[in-house]
Design a protein around this motif. Sequence first.
Motif, PDB file in Angstrom:
ATOM      1  N   VAL A  76      -1.469  -0.514   9.791  1.00 49.26           N
ATOM      2  CA  VAL A  76      -2.743  -0.445   9.069  1.00 49.26           C
ATOM      3  C   VAL A  76      -2.608   0.503   7.884  1.00 49.26           C
ATOM      4  O   VAL A  76      -1.663   1.291   7.807  1.00 49.26           O
ATOM      5  CB  VAL A  76      -3.888   0.023   9.991  1.00 49.26           C
ATOM      6  N   ASN A  77      -3.560   0.445   6.966  1.00 47.23           N
ATOM      7  CA  ASN A  77      -3.533   1.380   5.842  1.00 47.23           C
ATOM      8  C   ASN A  77      -4.887   2.058   5.653  1.00 47.23           C
ATOM      9  O   ASN A  77      -5.187   2.582   4.585  1.00 47.23           O
ATOM     10  CB  ASN A  77      -3.148   0.656   4.552  1.00 47.23           C
ATOM     11  N   SER A  78      -5.693   2.061   6.742  1.00 48.58           N
ATOM     12  CA  SER A  78      -7.049   2.580   6.610  1.00 48.58           C
ATOM     13  C   SER A  78      -7.553   2.996   7.976  1.00 48.58           C
ATOM     14  O   SER A  78      -7.171   2.402   8.998  1.00 48.58           O
ATOM     15  CB  SER A  78      -7.939   1.478   6.013  1.00 48.58           C
ATOM     16  N   LEU A  79      -8.420   4.008   7.996  1.00 44.56           N
ATOM     17  CA  LEU A  79      -9.071   4.405   9.241  1.00 44.56           C
ATOM     18  C   LEU A  79     -10.397   5.083   8.938  1.00 44.56           C
ATOM     19  O   LEU A  79     -10.687   5.450   7.805  1.00 44.56           O
ATOM     20  CB  LEU A  79      -8.180   5.326  10.083  1.00 44.56           C
ATOM     21  N   PHE A  80     -11.225   5.207   9.970  1.00 46.04           N
ATOM     22  CA  PHE A  80     -12.435   6.014   9.895  1.00 46.04           C
ATOM     23  C   PHE A  80     -12.097   7.434  10.312  1.00 46.04           C
ATOM     24  O   PHE A  80     -11.371   7.653  11.294  1.00 46.04           O
ATOM     25  CB  PHE A  80     -13.528   5.471  10.815  1.00 46.04           C
ATOM     26  N   PHE A 115       0.800  -1.228   0.000  1.00 47.49           N
ATOM     27  CA  PHE A 115       0.000   0.000   0.000  1.00 47.49           C
ATOM     28  C   PHE A 115       0.833   1.279   0.000  1.00 47.49           C
ATOM     29  O   PHE A 115       0.266   2.377   0.059  1.00 47.49           O
ATOM     30  CB  PHE A 115      -0.942   0.009   1.217  1.00 47.49           C
ATOM     31  N   GLY A 116       2.154   1.147  -0.069  1.00 42.92           N
ATOM     32  CA  GLY A 116       3.005   2.324  -0.074  1.00 42.92           C
ATOM     33  C   GLY A 116       2.791   3.177   1.162  1.00 42.92           C
ATOM     34  O   GLY A 116       2.694   2.663   2.279  1.00 42.92           O
ATOM     35  N   ASN A 117       2.709   4.492   0.969  1.00 40.19           N
ATOM     36  CA  ASN A 117       2.507   5.389   2.114  1.00 40.19           C
ATOM     37  C   ASN A 117       1.096   5.979   2.123  1.00 40.19           C
ATOM     38  O   ASN A 117       0.863   7.035   2.707  1.00 40.19           O
ATOM     39  CB  ASN A 117       3.550   6.510   2.110  1.00 40.19           C
ATOM     40  N   LYS A 118       0.150   5.274   1.486  1.00 39.58           N
ATOM     41  CA  LYS A 118      -1.216   5.772   1.385  1.00 39.58           C
ATOM     42  C   LYS A 118      -2.078   5.272   2.551  1.00 39.58           C
ATOM     43  O   LYS A 118      -1.921   4.151   3.018  1.00 39.58           O
ATOM     44  CB  LYS A 118      -1.860   5.314   0.076  1.00 39.58           C
ATOM     45  N   VAL A 119      -2.986   6.129   2.981  1.00 41.48           N
ATOM     46  CA  VAL A 119      -3.974   5.778   4.007  1.00 41.48           C
ATOM     47  C   VAL A 119      -5.358   5.996   3.407  1.00 41.48           C
ATOM     48  O   VAL A 119      -5.672   7.107   2.950  1.00 41.48           O
ATOM     49  CB  VAL A 119      -3.818   6.647   5.275  1.00 41.48           C
ATOM     50  N   LYS A 120      -6.159   4.951   3.410  1.00 42.20           N
ATOM     51  CA  LYS A 120      -7.527   5.081   2.910  1.00 42.20           C
ATOM     52  C   LYS A 120      -8.402   5.625   4.029  1.00 42.20           C
ATOM     53  O   LYS A 120      -8.439   5.074   5.129  1.00 42.20           O
ATOM     54  CB  LYS A 120      -8.063   3.730   2.435  1.00 42.20           C
ATOM     55  N   VAL A 121      -9.095   6.701   3.733  1.00 36.77           N
ATOM     56  CA  VAL A 121      -9.950   7.353   4.720  1.00 36.77           C
ATOM     57  C   VAL A 121     -11.408   6.995   4.430  1.00 36.77           C
ATOM     58  O   VAL A 121     -11.891   7.142   3.307  1.00 36.77           O
ATOM     59  CB  VAL A 121      -9.747   8.880   4.698  1.00 36.77           C
ATOM     60  N   ASN A 122     -12.085   6.494   5.450  1.00 33.27           N
ATOM     61  CA  ASN A 122     -13.485   6.105   5.367  1.00 33.27           C
ATOM     62  C   ASN A 122     -14.312   7.007   6.275  1.00 33.27           C
ATOM     63  O   ASN A 122     -13.814   7.522   7.277  1.00 33.27           O
ATOM     64  CB  ASN A 122     -13.662   4.654   5.823  1.00 33.27           C
ATOM     65  N   TYR A 123     -15.583   7.159   5.931  1.00 36.70           N
ATOM     66  CA  TYR A 123     -16.455   8.024   6.726  1.00 36.70           C
ATOM     67  C   TYR A 123     -17.797   7.340   6.941  1.00 36.70           C
ATOM     68  O   TYR A 123     -18.411   6.832   5.991  1.00 36.70           O
ATOM     69  CB  TYR A 123     -16.655   9.365   6.024  1.00 36.70           C
ATOM     70  N   LEU A 124     -18.253   7.314   8.200  1.00 36.50           N
ATOM     71  CA  LEU A 124     -19.509   6.668   8.560  1.00 36.50           C
ATOM     72  C   LEU A 124     -20.675   7.645   8.534  1.00 36.50           C
ATOM     73  O   LEU A 124     -20.573   8.760   9.044  1.00 36.50           O
ATOM     74  CB  LEU A 124     -19.409   6.079   9.971  1.00 36.50           C
ATOM     75  N   VAL A 125     -21.786   7.195   7.975  1.00 35.21           N
ATOM     76  CA  VAL A 125     -23.049   7.916   8.100  1.00 35.21           C
ATOM     77  C   VAL A 125     -24.058   6.947   8.711  1.00 35.21           C
ATOM     78  O   VAL A 125     -24.335   5.885   8.129  1.00 35.21           O
ATOM     79  CB  VAL A 125     -23.571   8.429   6.746  1.00 35.21           C
ATOM     80  N   ASN A 126     -24.577   7.291   9.867  1.00 35.58           N
ATOM     81  CA  ASN A 126     -25.533   6.433  10.572  1.00 35.58           C
ATOM     82  C   ASN A 126     -26.941   6.748  10.067  1.00 35.58           C
ATOM     83  O   ASN A 126     -27.549   7.734  10.462  1.00 35.58           O
ATOM     84  CB  ASN A 126     -25.429   6.659  12.084  1.00 35.58           C
ATOM     85  N   GLU A 179       0.136   9.742   3.284  1.00 36.34           N
ATOM     86  CA  GLU A 179      -0.737  10.556   2.452  1.00 36.34           C
ATOM     87  C   GLU A 179      -2.111   9.909   2.379  1.00 36.34           C
ATOM     88  O   GLU A 179      -2.243   8.682   2.363  1.00 36.34           O
ATOM     89  CB  GLU A 179      -0.176  10.690   1.026  1.00 36.34           C
ATOM     90  N   VAL A 180      -3.129  10.730   2.316  1.00 42.34           N
ATOM     91  CA  VAL A 180      -4.493  10.239   2.164  1.00 42.34           C
ATOM     92  C   VAL A 180      -4.676   9.717   0.747  1.00 42.34           C
ATOM     93  O   VAL A 180      -4.349  10.406  -0.219  1.00 42.34           O
ATOM     94  CB  VAL A 180      -5.519  11.346   2.462  1.00 42.34           C
ATOM     95  N   LEU A 181      -5.171   8.497   0.612  1.00 35.57           N
ATOM     96  CA  LEU A 181      -5.422   7.901  -0.687  1.00 35.57           C
ATOM     97  C   LEU A 181      -6.411   8.762  -1.468  1.00 35.57           C
ATOM     98  O   LEU A 181      -7.477   9.118  -0.966  1.00 35.57           O
ATOM     99  CB  LEU A 181      -6.001   6.495  -0.512  1.00 35.57           C
ATOM    100  N   GLY A 182      -6.038   9.106  -2.678  1.00 37.79           N
ATOM    101  CA  GLY A 182      -6.932   9.889  -3.518  1.00 37.79           C
ATOM    102  C   GLY A 182      -6.719  11.386  -3.424  1.00 37.79           C
ATOM    103  O   GLY A 182      -7.225  12.135  -4.253  1.00 37.79           O
ATOM    104  N   ALA A 183      -5.980  11.828  -2.415  1.00 38.16           N
ATOM    105  CA  ALA A 183      -5.704  13.258  -2.291  1.00 38.16           C
ATOM    106  C   ALA A 183      -4.613  13.649  -3.273  1.00 38.16           C
ATOM    107  O   ALA A 183      -3.651  12.909  -3.483  1.00 38.16           O
ATOM    108  CB  ALA A 183      -5.283  13.605  -0.870  1.00 38.16           C
ATOM    109  N   GLY A 184      -4.749  14.821  -3.873  1.00 32.57           N
ATOM    110  CA  GLY A 184      -3.775  15.272  -4.857  1.00 32.57           C
ATOM    111  C   GLY A 184      -2.409  15.531  -4.249  1.00 32.57           C
ATOM    112  O   GLY A 184      -1.391  15.225  -4.837  1.00 32.57           O
ATOM    113  N   GLU A 222      -4.109  15.588  10.375  1.00 34.66           N
ATOM    114  CA  GLU A 222      -2.791  16.034  10.821  1.00 34.66           C
ATOM    115  C   GLU A 222      -1.929  14.852  11.246  1.00 34.66           C
ATOM    116  O   GLU A 222      -0.726  14.807  10.963  1.00 34.66           O
ATOM    117  CB  GLU A 222      -2.932  17.029  11.968  1.00 34.66           C
ATOM    118  N   MET A 223      -2.554  13.883  11.925  1.00 40.48           N
ATOM    119  CA  MET A 223      -1.821  12.687  12.359  1.00 40.48           C
ATOM    120  C   MET A 223      -1.270  11.938  11.150  1.00 40.48           C
ATOM    121  O   MET A 223      -0.108  11.493  11.152  1.00 40.48           O
ATOM    122  CB  MET A 223      -2.741  11.785  13.172  1.00 40.48           C
ATOM    123  N   ILE A 224      -2.076  11.789  10.111  1.00 39.55           N
ATOM    124  CA  ILE A 224      -1.640  11.085   8.907  1.00 39.55           C
ATOM    125  C   ILE A 224      -0.459  11.811   8.264  1.00 39.55           C
ATOM    126  O   ILE A 224       0.570  11.200   7.927  1.00 39.55           O
ATOM    127  CB  ILE A 224      -2.815  10.958   7.918  1.00 39.55           C
TER     128      ILE A 224
END
Length: 352
Positions: A293-297, A49-60, A322-327, A314-316
């Motif tokens: 890990v390579n992913s978080l909420f 996964f290199g240095n990418k972090v996949k960011v997920n977002y929950l909607v209840n 880097e955030v996956l998908g961010a330019g 900021e932590m990432i």
Amino acid sequence: MFKTFDDLADRQLAGGVLDRTDARAVLEAPDEDVLGLVAAAGRLRRAHFGNKVKVNYLVNLKSGLCPEDCGYCSQRLGSSAQILKYSWLSAEETARQAGAGIQGGASRVCLVASGRGPSDRDVDRVAQAVEAVKSAHSDVEVCACLGLLKDGQAEKLRDAGVDAYNHNLNTSESRYSEICTTHGYDDRVDTVEKAKSAGLSACSGLIVGMGETDDELIDAIFALRDIGSDSIPVNFLMPFEGTPLAGTWELSPLRALRILALARFACPATEVRMAGGREMHLRSLQPLALHVVNSLFLGDYLTSEGQAAKADLEMIADAGFEVLGAGEQQQAEHTTPALRERGAGTAAAPNA
């Protein structure tokens, strides 16, 4: 048996399959070896996964009033936890809520609804919400989490534009009846299989810190490997007041790191996510966990508040990821030092 965790990483990078003896060694790593364990697991993480972090977002989508008795859940039957309770969000409100996470860098939105499982009418309602989200944000992935699926429902969700389906196994098969009595472990496996058969990406993980033994934890992670979960969210028990597991505190930050490392070594090329409860159990070691890990909420969870989204980003960035998908990599804003106005030389109590 490997000699060092780097040896184990070499073996996994060469296509090895983690066995039970090696899994126990990961969970039993002495405190002084945990940093080396994280570094070795980090080699697998970066290889895939290199240095990418996949960011997920929950909607209840629908909160509370669930008829199931899952002992860990604040929304369970009989829960007295003081959580928000509401019926279905409108499609427009769902899209608005999702947009907040997407603006924060999320590339996947997880639409979650409490309950045993959806009715066909519920599936139609979720389909409308997915259409609204994707109309506003065409590139975002949508993961649905609606409980146990009936025949044909996964296909309807797929046709509506859903990309993935989340249904956690949560714990080992042998322990499941101690956690929930209103449905069984096999019911959960069946739903994951229905999602996979329909062509949805399977997202299935676990909750740790519920009294499981090391062998039960290994069983659960190996089951997730065997079922072919594409994404493994690792949740750390949040012991809500008003639930049977209130007051259960079994995890230390180092134990949490060992568990994440076990998931990485067992499933080197799988998305591993530090999910609910990371803030209270990993605490200051969250940035270190990003090397495993390579992913978080991002931000808040279903019924509890998470770390501020700005702090997550900021932590990432501060950890060199880097955030996956961010330019471009996010840059933390510089803040002006706060002048001390308490403690020595003042009448205010010190920060101690």
